[in-house]
Every structure is written in C-alpha cells, then in structure tokens.
Design a protein around this motif. Structure first.
Motif, PDB file in Angstrom:
ATOM      1  N   PHE B   9      -3.072  -4.543   4.058  1.00  0.00           N
ATOM      2  CA  PHE B   9      -3.531  -3.376   4.821  1.00  0.00           C
ATOM      3  C   PHE B   9      -4.844  -3.658   5.544  1.00  0.00           C
ATOM      4  O   PHE B   9      -5.800  -4.163   4.947  1.00  0.00           O
ATOM      5  CB  PHE B   9      -3.737  -2.197   3.843  1.00  0.00           C
ATOM      6  N   THR B  15      -0.396  -1.133  10.127  1.00  0.00           N
ATOM      7  CA  THR B  15      -0.353  -1.031   8.664  1.00  0.00           C
ATOM      8  C   THR B  15      -0.509   0.418   8.187  1.00  0.00           C
ATOM      9  O   THR B  15      -0.052   0.755   7.104  1.00  0.00           O
ATOM     10  CB  THR B  15      -1.396  -1.958   7.987  1.00  0.00           C
ATOM     11  N   THR B  16      -1.111   1.251   9.016  1.00  0.00           N
ATOM     12  CA  THR B  16      -1.134   2.683   8.688  1.00  0.00           C
ATOM     13  C   THR B  16       0.293   3.227   8.731  1.00  0.00           C
ATOM     14  O   THR B  16       0.733   3.956   7.830  1.00  0.00           O
ATOM     15  CB  THR B  16      -2.028   3.446   9.689  1.00  0.00           C
ATOM     16  N   VAL B  19       2.137   2.212   5.552  1.00  0.00           N
ATOM     17  CA  VAL B  19       1.862   3.005   4.355  1.00  0.00           C
ATOM     18  C   VAL B  19       2.776   4.231   4.319  1.00  0.00           C
ATOM     19  O   VAL B  19       3.466   4.483   3.322  1.00  0.00           O
ATOM     20  CB  VAL B  19       0.383   3.485   4.315  1.00  0.00           C
ATOM     21  N   SER B  23       5.969   4.724   1.712  1.00  0.00           N
ATOM     22  CA  SER B  23       5.897   5.758   0.681  1.00  0.00           C
ATOM     23  C   SER B  23       6.875   6.885   0.968  1.00  0.00           C
ATOM     24  O   SER B  23       7.644   7.288   0.096  1.00  0.00           O
ATOM     25  CB  SER B  23       4.465   6.290   0.564  1.00  0.00           C
ATOM     26  N   VAL B  30       2.993   2.686  -3.199  1.00  0.00           N
ATOM     27  CA  VAL B  30       2.296   1.748  -2.303  1.00  0.00           C
ATOM     28  C   VAL B  30       0.919   1.357  -2.841  1.00  0.00           C
ATOM     29  O   VAL B  30       0.082   2.225  -3.108  1.00  0.00           O
ATOM     30  CB  VAL B  30       2.140   2.355  -0.894  1.00  0.00           C
ATOM     31  N   THR B  32      -2.165  -0.913  -1.645  1.00  0.00           N
ATOM     32  CA  THR B  32      -2.680  -1.670  -0.494  1.00  0.00           C
ATOM     33  C   THR B  32      -3.732  -2.678  -0.947  1.00  0.00           C
ATOM     34  O   THR B  32      -4.409  -2.496  -1.952  1.00  0.00           O
ATOM     35  CB  THR B  32      -3.310  -0.738   0.558  1.00  0.00           C
ATOM     36  N   ALA B  52      -7.214   4.075   3.283  1.00  0.00           N
ATOM     37  CA  ALA B  52      -6.037   3.832   2.435  1.00  0.00           C
ATOM     38  C   ALA B  52      -5.804   4.998   1.486  1.00  0.00           C
ATOM     39  O   ALA B  52      -4.689   5.545   1.420  1.00  0.00           O
ATOM     40  CB  ALA B  52      -6.211   2.530   1.660  1.00  0.00           C
ATOM     41  N   VAL B  57      -2.282   6.127  -0.835  1.00  0.00           N
ATOM     42  CA  VAL B  57      -1.825   4.965  -1.610  1.00  0.00           C
ATOM     43  C   VAL B  57      -2.175   5.154  -3.083  1.00  0.00           C
ATOM     44  O   VAL B  57      -3.125   5.870  -3.419  1.00  0.00           O
ATOM     45  CB  VAL B  57      -2.467   3.648  -1.107  1.00  0.00           C
ATOM     46  N   HIS B  60      -5.873   0.741  -4.070  1.00  0.00           N
ATOM     47  CA  HIS B  60      -6.317  -0.133  -2.984  1.00  0.00           C
ATOM     48  C   HIS B  60      -7.284  -1.149  -3.570  1.00  0.00           C
ATOM     49  O   HIS B  60      -8.113  -0.810  -4.419  1.00  0.00           O
ATOM     50  CB  HIS B  60      -7.017   0.667  -1.886  1.00  0.00           C
TER      51      HIS B  60
END
Lengths: 403, 403, 403, 403
Positions: B9, B15-16, B19, B23, B30, B32, B52, B57, B60
């Motif tokens: 991430f 990458t946003t 996520v 999910s 998830v 990250t 994140a 998430v 992270h």
C-alpha cells in the motif's frame, strides 16, 4: 652499400636524434616517414618534411592514412561504443597502431633492412610499434636508440649540437598528441594520481558559452550528418563536429588505465567529436537494438577496444568481431538530438523508423496492447519457477539435516 | 472466517482502490504494508498509515528496509559500478525488489492466504512483485485488481466515490518515485523517444551555482566519509551526499532500456549520490585493482545489475557474485577528490596507500625502473609471435593456392 | 464460412486428437502440416499424409526444411562447436524451432486465422512453438488443446473412439525423436536422476565391433567429405557419417539441462554424426585459429546454442553472431583423422595448410627459432610487472598499518 | 663470500648441468630444491637428494606442496570444471606454477641472491618460473643456463664429462611428467599435428577389461569418497581414484593448445582421476545449480583455468574468482554413479538432497504441477514480445522505404 632503415619521424627531439644517430653513428641510409591520421595540418607536414631533408635523410614520405584509419578502425570503435574503462575513446591508442602498420608496410615496400622508432621503454607506443613491425615485416631489424640507451633529453641535445644540428629543444609544459579521434594531453599532473589538468593544459580553450541544439544523423551506425547536412564522408562529419563542439570544452577527461607493460598510466584528453558521436550512437542503439544485441555488443565492443589499445588490432579475431559489429548496425539509422553547453552536453532524444519504443504495442507502465495482464502473470510465474523450486528444495534439505 | 490478504500500500489511487475492492468486493481481511527503502519521510509514512486505517484496513505496518536494502543490494551495486546501459543506477529497479521481498516475508509471517499489489500490466514492477511473492510464499494467491481488470483511473475513481471514499485524485504532471538510491521521474515526454524532461519535472531544482570541491572517503569499497567526516553508516554518507549534490542538478539523465516484458521503456531520474559514488568508486578502483580484476568486475557487475533490474535478485548466482565483488574490494580504500558544478562534476584525482600507479616502478611514458628496454622488446616480440606466425602461414597457404 | 487453422501434425495420439477436436468441437477448417528436418523417411511422411486425410483434414502438406535447417542453423552449431552444457548437440531443440518457423510461415501464407500444436504444458516445445507463432504471425490465435485441458492419454483415446477413430495408441516404452542433428530418447529412466538408459532404449543398436579409421574433410568449417570422398552437400556428408558411425554406438549420452520453463529436464540421445563432426571440427580449429578466436568462439558459440535451445533463434543478435562465426571459419580447412571403436572414438590428428603449429617457427618445449631466450625472459618480466607491483604496494601498505 | 643461488632441481640432464655450471663456472653456492606436488615416490625423492649432494650442492631440500597444491588450486579447478579447450585438466600447467612459487618462497626465506631453473626458451615452464620468481622475490637475479646458451644435449653431456660427472643420459622415447592432477606425455608424435601417441607411450598400461561400477561422493564440490568409503582428505580420494581407474586407460587424450609464448603446442596426457572427478562433479552441478550459476561458473572456471595455465595464478583476480567458485558449491553434495570400461566411462546418474529435478514440481514434458498451461502461454507471449515488435517495426520501415 649502406643498409636501408625506415624511421618513423615526427620532427621532435627524439626522432631528430634518431636520424643523426642512424645515419652518422650506424651508417645507415635513412628514409623517414610520417603517418597522417588526421592530426596534422598541411603546413605541419610540410615543415616536418623540410626538417627531415635538412637533417640529410635520403627520402621522406607522408603516408596519409586518415580514411584507412576511419574505415578500418574508428568506424568499429563507434559501432562498439568503445570507451576504455568507460571513459577514454582510445584516441592515441588506435591511431598509433595505424601509424605503426603504415610504417611497416612502407618498409616492406621499399625493402628496408631495418625499421626504427623513437619511443622510450616506458610507454605503450614501443609495444604497438614493435608488434606491428614484427608481424608485417618480421625480417627487418627493429632499432630503438632512445629505448636501448635510456638517453636523457640532455644527452640527445648534446649529441645533436655535436653534429651541428640546432633547434629549440625547450620542452613544452604539456605533451600533446592530436589525431582524428581525439587529442591526448600529458603533463606533470598526469604523472601523479592526485591532480587534474589545469584549464590551460587543454589545447582547445572554452570560448562558447551559449547553449546550442544540434542533431546528428546516423546511417547504419555511421555519423553522416550534422543539423541535417549530409557529408560525403563520415571523416568530414567527425571533423566538423569537432569544430562545433571543441570550443565548448566537451569530451575532456582523464583516463587512468593499465598500460600494455603492466604499470598504471594516466593521460588527459579532449575528444569532443568522439565522445559526442559514441554517446549519441549508443542512445540510438538503445532504441533500435534488442536486449541481447546490446548485451553482446558491449562485450565485443569493449574487448575490441582493449585489444586495439594493446596493439593487438591485427589479430584475426578483430576481423571477426568487426563482422559482428557491422551486422548489428543495419537498423542504427536515425537522428539524435542534443544540446551543447560549456563543459557538458545533454542527449535529448531520437527519431528513427527502427525505434522499438513504439506505442502501438504498449507504453511502459501505462498500457499493454500486445499482451494481457494474464500473460504477464504467467510470465512471472514461469520466470520464478527455478528459484521457487530452489527455495523449496533447500528448505526440505535443511529440514532433513536439522531433524 | 474471512481470508487474510496482505496488500502493498502506498496511499495512491491504485492501492486505495485495491483496499476497497479487496475488502468490500472480495470480502477479504485486508492488511496493508508499506516498505521504507529510504524515500519516505516520517510524516509521509504517518499520513499513509492514517489513510490506511481510515479506509478500514485490519492492520497496517511500515517495514523499514533501508539498512537491509543497503547491506544486501546497494553495497554490491557500488562494488560493481552498476549503471544499466552505462547510465542508470537502477534506482527504482533495485528498491522495488526489496519492497516485494519484504511484503512477501511479512505475508508469510502473518500467514496470509493471498498477497495483492496495485501494478498495471505494462511495467516492470508487476514482474518484480509477482516473482518475489511466488518464490518467498508460493502458496499464497496473487491478486492484482488493476492489472486483471485493466481499469482506467476514472473507473477507479468512480468506484471509490461509490464507496464513499473521496480524495484528490487529480493526476500530477509527473510521476515521481523516491528512494535511497535515486528518484525516478516519468511524464509525457518519457512516453515518447524524442523529448527530454523539462527543468520543472525534476523534484530537486538547481539552486547551487558556485563550484564546490569535496572529497569522498572509501573503505573497502564503501562510501564512509565526506570531506574527512566519517559517518557511522554508509547509508548516512549517501544521504548526506545527496543533500550536498542534488541542488547542483548532478546525476540527472534519462534511461532508455529494455523492460522485463520485452518493450522499450524510458524514464528520467535524478540520482546525485548514486552517480557520484559510483564514478568516484570506479576511479579509485582504476588505481588499485589489476587489469583482470577490472575486467571481470565489469562483466559481473553489469550482469548483477541486469538480473537485479529484472527481478532475479533472489537467484543464488547473485549470492555467488556478491562474494566475488566483496572480495575485490579489499584494496579499494582511499580518498577521491572532485568538484561539483551546476549540472556536472569533475573527478580530480585520488589518494590511496594501495595505488598501483607508483613512480617507484616506472612512470608512464617517461621512466622504466622495474624493467629494461630490452625486456620490453622481448615482450613485444613474444606477444607478436602468434600473429607473425598466422601471417606467414596465411601467405604460404595463399601462395600454394595461386600457384 | 469456417475459420482456417493450421495444425502441426505428426500422426501421433496428441495431434490426432487435435484434428478431431479442432474440426468437430471447434468447427474449424483444419490444414495439417508436417516439417521434415531430416528425421522422416519418405514412407513415414506418406503414411502421415494418409492418416491426416483419413481424419478428414482439408489439406495436408509436408514442408521439407532439411537444407534450410542445415544452412540457417546446423552450420552455425558446427562453427560454434555448440554442445549444451558440454554434452548435448541440441538435436531436438534446434530442429523444433525450425519446424515451428516453417509452420508459422505456412500459416501466414495460406492466411490461417489460428495455429495449433499438440504440446503439453510441461516441456520446451510449447514455448518454441508459441514464440515462433507469435513472432511470425502474431495475429493468429494459438490453440493448444492438450495443454489447455491438461488431457490424459486416456481422455484423448476415449474422445477419439467416440469420434470413430481407431488406432493402436499403446504407448511405446521410449519416446524417440529423430532428426538430421540427432535422435532424442526419453523413457522412465530419464524421468528420474539416478539411472541411465538401457542398451535397448537406443534406436540404433551397436553392431560394429572392429575399429575403423576414417578421415573427415572440412572446408571453411563445413564437413564436406569422408575418407577423401567429397559430397555435393554437407547434409549428405552428415547423413553418411551417421550411417558409418551410429552402429558403433558413438555419440550417445544423457543431457541434464535447464528447460525454458525453469525445471530441470533429462533426455537421452544418440548423435553420432553431430558429436564426431563437432569434436573433429573443434580439433581443426585448435590448430588453425588464434587464442582469442578460440576464446570468443567459445563464448558466442555457447550463447548461440543456449538461445537456440530456448527458442530465441529468431532474435537479430543470432544473425550478428552467425556473421562472426562464419568469418572465423576462413582457415578451418583440412583433414581430421580419427578412429571409431564401439561406444567411443579417438581423434588422431589433422592436416591443414593453415596449421599454426609449424616447426619453422619453433617446437613446443624444444626449439625457439622465431625468438630468443632473452625475448622470453623480457616477456615474463613485463607480464609479471603488474603483480610484482601489486605485491610490493600491498606489503608497503600493510607495513604502514602495522607500524 | 660466494653468493647463494637456489636451483629448481629434478635430477635430469638439464638441472644436473645447471648444478655444475652454477657452482664451477659461476662460483655460486648452490642450494637445490625439489617440489613434490604428488608425482614423486619417496624413493624417487631420496634418489634425487642423493644425486644433488653427490654433485656437491651446499644443501638440498624437498618441499612437499601436495596439500597446498590441492587446497589452493586443484580444488578450484574441480569447482570450475576446468578443462582447457574442453580437453585438458591442466595437469602440468597448474603443478608447475606451484613448484615455481614454492621455490621462490624458499629462495626468499634463505636469502638467496639468485634463482635458477633449467627450462629451455621454447616452452611454457620458463614463463611460469620467471613470473613466480619476479613476483615473489623480485630482487633475485634469475639464471637460466640452458635457455641463455641454447645448449644442445650433447653440449651439456660433454660439459658434465669434463667435470667428471657421469650418468646415463640416453634420452627416453617419451618425456613424462607426473603429478597429482595427471601425467603429461610428450614424444615425437606430439611434435607434429598428424599422429596420436602409441599405446606404449602411456606410462599406465591398460590391464583392466571388466566393466566396474563405482560411486563418487562429493561434499560441497569436493571429492570425499569412493564407493561409500569416505577419505580423510580429498587428496587421498583422488589418489585412490587414480589407482582404480588408470588401469582402464581412462582420461587419456592429446591437448592442442596455445602456449604462453604464442606458438601452438601439443601434449599427450593420462589423467584418470582428474577427468572422472570433473565430469562427475559437473553432472552433479547440472542437477543442483541454477541456470545462471552454471552459466557464470563456465565463464569464470574457464578463465581461471586459462590464467592458471598462463602462469598468472598469482593475480588477485584469481582469489576473487575462488571466492565466487567456492560459494557456488554449497549445494554440490551427493553421490555420482558411473561405470568404468576400458578406455572410457559412462556417467549413470546422481543422488542428492539438493537435486532440483524434483517430480513434486513437474516432470519434463509430462506433468506441470507448479504452473498451468495458461502460465506457459503467457510466458511465451511475453518472451516473444521484443522479437514480435522488432519484426513489425522492421516490416513497417521496409514498407516505407519501398513505397
């Protein structure tokens, strides 16, 4: 009847000494020769000729090898992007070999019994001369008065005075050697490891200050044009490029290298056209050749440079490598755009119909037209296969051991 | 119970999207992770972490691999003077491999069922990620939403809006990737072959105008000091050198290369410390290593660079090459002196107790203390032997034919 | 109108399945093609043709590529003494590439919409076929029924029975692939690492027991004659040599290698003519080429072999390497004398007007005519120079440290 | 006080001459030394010692370097599978270097003013001796009476008779040199290019006629056991293997090579243990190393062999290469099975816990467990990418031209 000797003559102290020594001490019939590989003006050649005859040589000849040098060597140095130790375009190294070969061929032609050169015992040139002579006319004796007697400059001057030869033998601060493929500069700084050459050591002073955009045209790997103007011969394009770029101080550096005789040597150079040509050529190749072509060109180009540097240009492997290099150039055609600045240049980009960077197939990091994400996934999976297996086998073997 | 996925991430659009997609669409748990290899500030890392968690998430983590990256890779790139196609210090290439490896190890550690990355199908990164994942944790599924669905930015934005995620997704003109070993710069110019990057594309603007002399201290091939100050760790010296030299605009260029997937790619970069370090290191080696050490280092250093670039850093041959490279560095100790100018630098010279350029034995072109002229003559004679014989045999064979 | 598919057809179970599958399940217009690269008799080719038409193909063609295969590939494998991992003359590897290329060209010529092959997903051939198809006719779809569906032999047989095709599909103990450049043999032993192939696995049984002296004539690197008889074409000489030497069991071995897909593979082979030709050719080269020619031939010959093996024969670097290799052969002319024994052979010696081993110049260890002892002494002194200096510098540096 | 000379002494005509010449004509204090590298029996060494003292030397020493030779050189020749020109295990080449180094170290130790060897000016040994002496004790004068005076055998015999030394100086038909790593055989046939050595020239006659199966055990690349018996030291295993295999006439051949001095040389050899060890070792590596490890080992192993052969074993690059080679051996552990026959052997197979040929992942040509057909398809597509693009770009460029 006295025996014939051919002497490689430049008009400097060493070879002037040699003329007198060979004729008066050794009683030989001295024939001097000088080889033009692009570094002498017509006036300089004429002066050298006059000097020779004034010293009493039986004959003097100027052998113009500029085109030969380009066609048989420089061309391949460009194809091979040859920069010794990533720096030096082999300016003097390559040229000296061609001078030696031309002298040897001339000696053979006129049936000389011996050949002489004025090199010392501490440099590369003696090896290049000796080897060319041994290979081209092995029967001729090689005479090297300076090397054999380890003469000092004063010894030579005293001898010449005793023979009634006068001249201005004061040594210049920097020894300069000029040729088609660059100018070497040696001086007190290059005898040590610590210092660079001062500005004034370079024969071409920096007089241009305004950035200038130029384009170079390559046809099958050869520099054929500048700013759209096509020259009859690549040699002319190189000479013109030198005129344009030298006043920018481009292509200056110091080469630190391994001499043929095993010591390290250091020499300054300015070589605007060689450096620009090679860097532009290489960029064009990065766009037009495949990965494996680039890989093998690097191997063979560098070895070609190394063997040339070491006086082994005559080995038949060099002809074989030339065939390889030439064949790689069929697509190295196009324009390279660059900007000259004082002391540096920037490569801007290229245009070529053979450019492999073509948005039709994909754009790096952005679009994949010619393949799918699934293809790339499969590719990575297979490419990882051996190391994945290696890892698993290793883990299993280590488990066995630790159990 | 939902399955665990580890996602590489960065907080960017791709990458946003991942996520939310992983999910909410795939129902995965998830986790990250972001890997620090020297390019992020603490603030940036903190912001990314906050992003994140705001996206929901489960966990992270920031994996700091800067030292590992240096010790296991950058060090060898310096030993090997690795510049891809003679230009590019492999800034992003090498870093990405270490990010991929760290993510893979982390996924293995937390027992993830799958690993995800946000790469497209058109670049090198996807291959580097996939390979590292396949090798380190081959059982994990690899999920690549952007590549698999060939999503456009607008598709991603629309999806995020539909999930109530807002953000400023306007695309910056240039995509920048920063790390210990250099910063890459991509933009519209690098998508074609013709243009260079404009001044403003480079993240570090040129603010220094006054030439500056500096010295770099190497100890067994590693950069350990600047201007006499010795740092605790080479990573610090590299970072400091970057601070000093980047405002000169040193180490900028455009790399044109072969991607792992077969297309040509072009990328700008600024890499002041990497370029200065490698060039200074190479100069020191030219003084302290033998000819054959320099020769084989070039072969192995370049291959090491190529395999690193292509995501094959994990192959055991790389460990073997590292042993070779390390062993060559025992004498690469000393000072290198250079001058920084706007947009360029000059290597001045070196000082080293291991310097093989030593007047005690001879001075190039001037003095031969350790051998005689007669030795050199014998050397040239023997070195010419094979080609002399080749020439005579050839002549004799051709005579036979023509008779 | 149904779409055209070209199928690489051998008459075996897999490609028979493909005919029926492509025509009846996919509704395609099936055009079969078989490529002769020297391994099939006329009878075999006729039988295969009959089988194809009996299965209902729209057309069938035999593409004779034997001469092309020799001229474009085998010749260079001989020039390059290509033995993969020092053992395997690339018998099937090279041949398969040429079969793939011929099929692809044929598909392009008749405007096929797709191309099909019967390879599994576990071998090299699939990659060679796929790559040739992708490069020569990238627009055609590639259909690989066996690979895609991971079909078992029984699946295929059941399907064929359901389509009313009968045949003897019992699997032979060893799978044999025969071609101009050797015959491969696979079987249960080659699936593991421990066992060699039993005598009966080899298609040619050893029937000759009396040693036989033969001579091979090479002209510029090509095998042109045996025992003084000169053949019209090298292909004929190779075929004749195979007839003479195969009954001795010469040229048998097992190759253990890296497949293109990353796993290790093991395959037996018998290749009497290839092994004899390469070994005799190499001996002749050792007498007629210089050291650096031999060195670079080894590098390039091996890489040429590797890239051929891996289906990358079509890369332009291969054309460049061919130019190099061809140019090295100008002096590889002469006779090589050898003796055949059951299971082995001895190289006796050579005669060539280009032989560089010539007593005129010196006899190894005995006489030095072309140089003096003093020359050799000088040579050794200079050759030792760098390491002498290295040793002294090292000692001095270490003293400094320990003081 | 007379000056000390250390003479490499073997007890043959040349070095016997040297003793008398150095002591009586040059008035030196002669210290003889002989170096054991595995080729002499204790009786032979004792006889040589007696001869030396009978000739009046001041001291004589036997320097046993067998273990050193193995540990510092032979081991790496095995790791590198070094066979010069694919044939010769460097039997004498390597050994001679170690003899030269031991003599030089000894001369340094006892403070000799000069070192002498009995080599002629026509072979490799003179260069190996001279170089080692120049590098290890550069201050010592090198005296080479046979080379300097180009003495004939009769000259030497006459001189010895005049000094009252008698002996049987009749020359044997073949000159034999025996050592740990093989025995060289020279004779009238090897002075020309055409003939092989007759059966009787080989010191070990073929007495075994019944095929024999053996297994060789390797541990990290070293031969440590035979038929399950583990030896204390690899040297013992090598010696035992020689005893077993030499009577089969295995490992005989003729090496045609490039001498250091540029002429071609030819020498017969028998080297049962070296050839078996290297071939078995290489097979084990094919199973346990990755493709790139095998590739680079070949490059570096061959160069290591070449530089050793040429007396440059002392160059620091050799130490660097040794580190590489050693590091590649961590998985080269296991058993190799082979069968000995008169004049030949067959490699059967191997067993190793590090074997990468592992059915768990896939079976070549049969099963793909670790990847799918789709993966392979994607792999081929991407691998073909560059050449596909190259082809399309080329076609488009050619169309433009022809329009």
């Amino acid at each position: 009847m006295s025996k014939k000797v051919v002497l490689a003559f430049s008009g400097g102290l060493d070879t002037t000494y040699c003329v007198k020594y060979l004729s008066e001490e050794r009683g030989l019939e001295v024939h001097t020769a000088i080889v033009q590989t692009g570094g002498f003006s017509d006036e300089e050649l004429k002066e050298i000729e006059e000097k020779a005859y004034k010293l009493g040589v039986v004959s003097h000849i100027t052998l113009d090898q500029t085109e030969t040098f380009y066609e048989q060597c420089v061309k391949y140095l460009v194809y091979g992007n040859a920069l010794r130790y990533n720096t030096y375009p082999l300016s003097v190294s390559a040229e000296r070999v061609f001078q030696a070969l031309a002298i040897a061929e001339y000696a053979k032609k006129i049936g000389a019994d011996s050949i002489a050169h004025g090199s010392t015992g501490a440099g590369n040139d003696q090896i290049r001369f000796d080897m060319a002579f041994k290979i081209i006319c092995p029967e001729a004796e090689i005479i090297t008065p300076i090397r054999d007697n380890q003469l000092s400059r004063q010894d030579e001057i005293d001898f010449l005075i005793s023979k009634g030869v006068d001249g201005d033998w004061s040594k210049s601060m920097y020894s300069i050697n000029q040729g088609l493929w660059g100018t070497s500069v040696g001086g007190k700084e290059t005898l040590g490891s610590r210092l660079s050459l001062p500005e004034e050591a370079y024969p071409t002073q920096v007089t241009e200050t305004i950035p200038k955009k130029i384009s170079l045209t390559f046809d099958k790997g050869e520099l054929v044009g500048i700013d759209g103007k096509i020259y009859d011969k690549p040699v002319q394009a190189i000479q013109e490029l030198n005129k344009i770029a030298s006043p920018y101080g481009i292509g200056r550096d110091i080469h630190v290298g391994d001499t043929i005789i095993g010591i390290k040597g250091r020499v300054g150079f300015e070589a605007a056209a060689p450096v620009l040509t090679i860097k532009a050529h290489h960029l064009l190749e990065k766009h037009t050749l495949t990965k494996w072509q680039l890989y093998w060109k690097e191997q063979l180009g560098n070895y070609y440079g190394m063997l040339t540097h070491e006086g082994q240009w005559i080995d038949p492997v060099m002809r074989n490598i030339e065939k390889f290099l030439e064949d790689t150039q069929s697509h190295v055609t196009g324009e390279v755009f660059l900007t000259l600045f004082p002391y540096r240049f920037e490569l801007e980009g290229i245009e070529s119909k053979f450019d492999l960077m073509n948005p039709e197939f994909g754009a790096y990091g952005e679009m994949n037209n010619a393949w799918t994400g699934e293809d790339a996934r499969g590719f990575a999976t297979i490419l990882a296969n051996q190391n994945m297996i290696f890892g698993k086998v290793k883990d299993a073997a280590e488990e066995t051991v630790s159990e």
